[in-house]
Design a protein around this motif. Structure first.
Motif: not given
Length: 231
Positions: A11-15, A36-38, A58-61
């Motif tokens: 969820d981190d755009p930089e990573i 996760g859903e995507e 949302g859905m965790g790893g």
């Protein structure tokens, strides 16, 4: 040879941006998503490796990995800041194959990715066909042509790592493998004390999936003080 495809969720755009550039520069085809859903919506047979952050909205790893295992044996690498042994145990129990703790070096990440893909194509679900079927414990059959495990004729779905552990033991019946032997053979890296729990979790998962009685394991037997073996 076609570029291997990696599906990555964080969820981190930089990573996402940094790892996409890094992995693309190594010749991989990369799809980076924010949740996760995507990731699950994009998962198909063309994906060769999944990289998952654990803490996502949302859905965790862990949940995503469990859902992946319902449809695919693709190797899963957890990429996370959670470093406790209990966190790793949860990741492996969910069906993960490896675990890399942030912060990490890019060299280590690339090494892990290459090793996981190599194992997947040499030993895993996308291995070349072989004309051999392994049978053990009377009712376990390992079809090396299709990388399928059956018990009493019923298919048993294992992760890539679980499959390779079972094959290692089954190809050397009655040989006792220490936890260190198993770890260094499967993960292809030096054994550390914390690696002991990693192997134990995978052995427990294999036994559960093969329908073993926890009090009387008939497939992978524990040789107390020495390791594990298959009859």
């Amino acid at each position: 040879m076609d570029a291997k495809k990696i599906l990555f969720a964080d969820d981190d755009p930089e990573i996402r941006e940094v790892l996409q550039l890094l992995l693309t520069s190594e010749g991989y085809q990369v799809e980076a998503v924010s949740n996760g859903e995507e990731l699950l919506s994009r998962l198909d047979d063309s994906v060769d490796l999944v990289i998952l952050d654990i803490m996502m909205p949302g859905m965790g790893g862990y949940h995503v990995c469990a859902e992946i295992r319902k449809q695919s044996a693709v190797p899963v690498l957890f990429l996370t800041a959670k470093s406790q042994d209990s966190d790793k145990t949860m990741g492996f129990s969910a069906g993960g194959d490896d675990y890399l703790v942030k912060p990490f070096s890019y060299t280590e990440l690339i090494s892990r990715v290459k090793a996981m893909l190599r194992r997947y194509y040499v030993y895993g679900a996308k291995a070349p066909e072989q004309s051999q079927v392994l049978r053990c414990c009377g009712n376990i059959e390992i079809d090396l042509n299709r990388c399928v495990v059956r018990r009493d004729g019923q298919e048993v779905v294992l992760t890539d790592t679980e499959y390779r552990i079972l094959c290692l033991l089954a190809t050397h019946p009655k040989k006792v493998f220490s936890v260190q032997n198993i770890y260094e053979s499967i993960w292809d890296e030096p054994f550390l004390y914390t690696s002991n729990n990693t192997v134990m979790v995978h052995i427990r998962n294999i036994r559960r999936k093969l329908g073993d009685d926890p009090q009387n394991c008939q497939t992978i037997r524990t040789v107390w003080g020495r390791g594990y073996r298959i009859e």
